[in-house]
Design a protein around this motif. Sequence first.
Motif, PDB file in Angstrom:
ATOM      1  N   UNK A   6      96.408   5.240 -13.618  1.00  0.00           N
ATOM      2  CA  UNK A   6      96.494   4.310 -14.735  1.00  0.00           C
ATOM      3  C   UNK A   6      95.777   3.009 -14.418  1.00  0.00           C
ATOM      4  N   UNK A   7      96.013   2.499 -13.208  1.00  0.00           N
ATOM      5  CA  UNK A   7      95.340   1.262 -12.804  1.00  0.00           C
ATOM      6  C   UNK A   7      93.831   1.446 -12.807  1.00  0.00           C
ATOM      7  N   UNK A   8      93.360   2.601 -12.329  1.00  0.00           N
ATOM      8  CA  UNK A   8      91.920   2.870 -12.281  1.00  0.00           C
ATOM      9  C   UNK A   8      91.340   2.958 -13.691  1.00  0.00           C
ATOM     10  N   UNK A   9      92.082   3.575 -14.613  1.00  0.00           N
ATOM     11  CA  UNK A   9      91.600   3.699 -15.996  1.00  0.00           C
ATOM     12  C   UNK A   9      91.496   2.326 -16.658  1.00  0.00           C
ATOM     13  N   UNK A  10      92.524   1.498 -16.468  1.00  0.00           N
ATOM     14  CA  UNK A  10      92.496   0.155 -17.053  1.00  0.00           C
ATOM     15  C   UNK A  10      91.388  -0.680 -16.422  1.00  0.00           C
ATOM     16  N   UNK A  11      91.215  -0.555 -15.114  1.00  0.00           N
ATOM     17  CA  UNK A  11      90.160  -1.310 -14.435  1.00  0.00           C
ATOM     18  C   UNK A  11      88.784  -0.908 -14.933  1.00  0.00           C
ATOM     19  N   UNK A  12      88.557   0.396 -15.121  1.00  0.00           N
ATOM     20  CA  UNK A  12      87.262   0.858 -15.627  1.00  0.00           C
ATOM     21  C   UNK A  12      87.015   0.353 -17.039  1.00  0.00           C
ATOM     22  N   UNK A  13      88.058   0.379 -17.853  1.00  0.00           N
ATOM     23  CA  UNK A  13      87.906  -0.105 -19.234  1.00  0.00           C
ATOM     24  C   UNK A  13      87.573  -1.598 -19.244  1.00  0.00           C
ATOM     25  N   UNK A  14      88.298  -2.395 -18.455  1.00  0.00           N
ATOM     26  CA  UNK A  14      88.044  -3.828 -18.400  1.00  0.00           C
ATOM     27  C   UNK A  14      86.654  -4.129 -17.846  1.00  0.00           C
ATOM     28  N   UNK A  15      86.255  -3.365 -16.838  1.00  0.00           N
ATOM     29  CA  UNK A  15      84.941  -3.592 -16.234  1.00  0.00           C
ATOM     30  C   UNK A  15      83.824  -3.312 -17.236  1.00  0.00           C
ATOM     31  N   UNK A  16      83.893  -2.171 -17.897  1.00  0.00           N
ATOM     32  CA  UNK A  16      82.834  -1.798 -18.839  1.00  0.00           C
ATOM     33  C   UNK A  16      82.818  -2.718 -20.051  1.00  0.00           C
ATOM     34  N   UNK A  17      83.994  -3.069 -20.554  1.00  0.00           N
ATOM     35  CA  UNK A  17      84.033  -3.955 -21.724  1.00  0.00           C
ATOM     36  C   UNK A  17      83.531  -5.360 -21.381  1.00  0.00           C
ATOM     37  N   UNK A  18      83.723  -5.776 -20.127  1.00  0.00           N
ATOM     38  CA  UNK A  18      83.257  -7.109 -19.722  1.00  0.00           C
ATOM     39  C   UNK A  18      81.756  -7.150 -19.518  1.00  0.00           C
ATOM     40  N   UNK A  19      81.211  -6.150 -18.807  1.00  0.00           N
ATOM     41  CA  UNK A  19      79.775  -6.176 -18.502  1.00  0.00           C
ATOM     42  C   UNK A  19      78.933  -5.916 -19.742  1.00  0.00           C
ATOM     43  N   UNK A  20      79.526  -5.408 -20.823  1.00  0.00           N
ATOM     44  CA  UNK A  20      78.773  -5.165 -22.054  1.00  0.00           C
ATOM     45  C   UNK A  20      78.796  -6.361 -22.995  1.00  0.00           C
ATOM     46  N   UNK A  21      79.548  -7.375 -22.647  1.00  0.00           N
ATOM     47  CA  UNK A  21      79.620  -8.536 -23.519  1.00  0.00           C
ATOM     48  C   UNK A  21      78.323  -9.324 -23.461  1.00  0.00           C
ATOM     49  N   UNK A  22      77.846  -9.832 -24.619  1.00  0.00           N
ATOM     50  CA  UNK A  22      76.609 -10.632 -24.604  1.00  0.00           C
ATOM     51  C   UNK A  22      76.734 -11.894 -23.738  1.00  0.00           C
ATOM     52  N   UNK A  23      77.932 -12.507 -23.755  1.00  0.00           N
ATOM     53  CA  UNK A  23      78.098 -13.706 -22.931  1.00  0.00           C
ATOM     54  C   UNK A  23      77.970 -13.418 -21.448  1.00  0.00           C
ATOM     55  N   UNK A  24      78.489 -12.278 -21.016  1.00  0.00           N
ATOM     56  CA  UNK A  24      78.383 -11.908 -19.600  1.00  0.00           C
ATOM     57  C   UNK A  24      76.932 -11.632 -19.220  1.00  0.00           C
TER      58      UNK A  24
END
Length: 289
Positions: A6-24
């Motif tokens: 579960x922790x790995x799934x949430x971490x992957x989701x947060x990582x991908x959603x963050x690196x895809x942000x235009x601000x990032x």
Amino acid sequence: MRRLQKVRTIAAFEFLSTVKRPGYLIATFGMPLFVAAYGAVVAVPAYFAQRAQSEPAVYGVVDHARLLHMEGDSDVGASAELPEEIRRALEAGGQSDALDRAMANANFVFRPFRSEGDARTVLADRKIKGYFVLPADYLERGVVEIYSPDTFNVSGPESRAAFGNLLRRQLVIGRLPGPVADRVVSPLEETRRFGVSRGGELTDGSSRASIARLAVPLVFMVLFLVSVLMTSGYLLQGTAVEKENKVVEVLLASANPDEILAGKLAGLGGAGLLQIAVWLLIAVGTGMG
């Protein structure tokens, strides 16, 4: 095992959603461009100032004391010219800063004038940077008269030091052996600095090594601080959006708060480390180039 998944799934989701942000993406790839543009803005005036400093500065000399015996322009740096082999050895040994200091007087040219009136006329036309007058009683009193334009003169101390070297050399030449005269003119022609650790070991104590020991941790600390502040902002922004969209309730239904927090920290921490890695790669790549 299921909790780690579960922790790995949430971490992957947060990582991908963050690196895809235009601000990032803008911060990750735009920050080096901004730093490069800022460096260019600072470097261009410094480059032209350095070019202006590299041009010879001509100063006049009126020798009433008859000590210098100047027949034409005297380049102080010409007497300190180093052989090409020694110059290459110093540069290869990382002593280019010492070489620059040793040759700092090479940009000053001293031109003899018969009278103080002639030198003043040339100075008024701004054809020279200034002139020095050695009175007839210079050996008894040691007084040197300095004339300069009525504007701010940046190279005043350097010109006085260069003229002092020229006068010192002319005073000792023929009166002392060659090596002794050289050491009188330049007692610290070149220095080597070493550091001593608490265990008694010798380390490189040059200015470059000291700057490197101070700058590398400082630069990494600044990059890490900027990345932490940015990723913490993403964490707060994401938490607010999830609370507004009722996503938190869905997450709490499938994972406990500790797993959610651990996953978010791992994902955002990975995004921050990726950002630092990109900045370091760009810095190293441009530095090597």
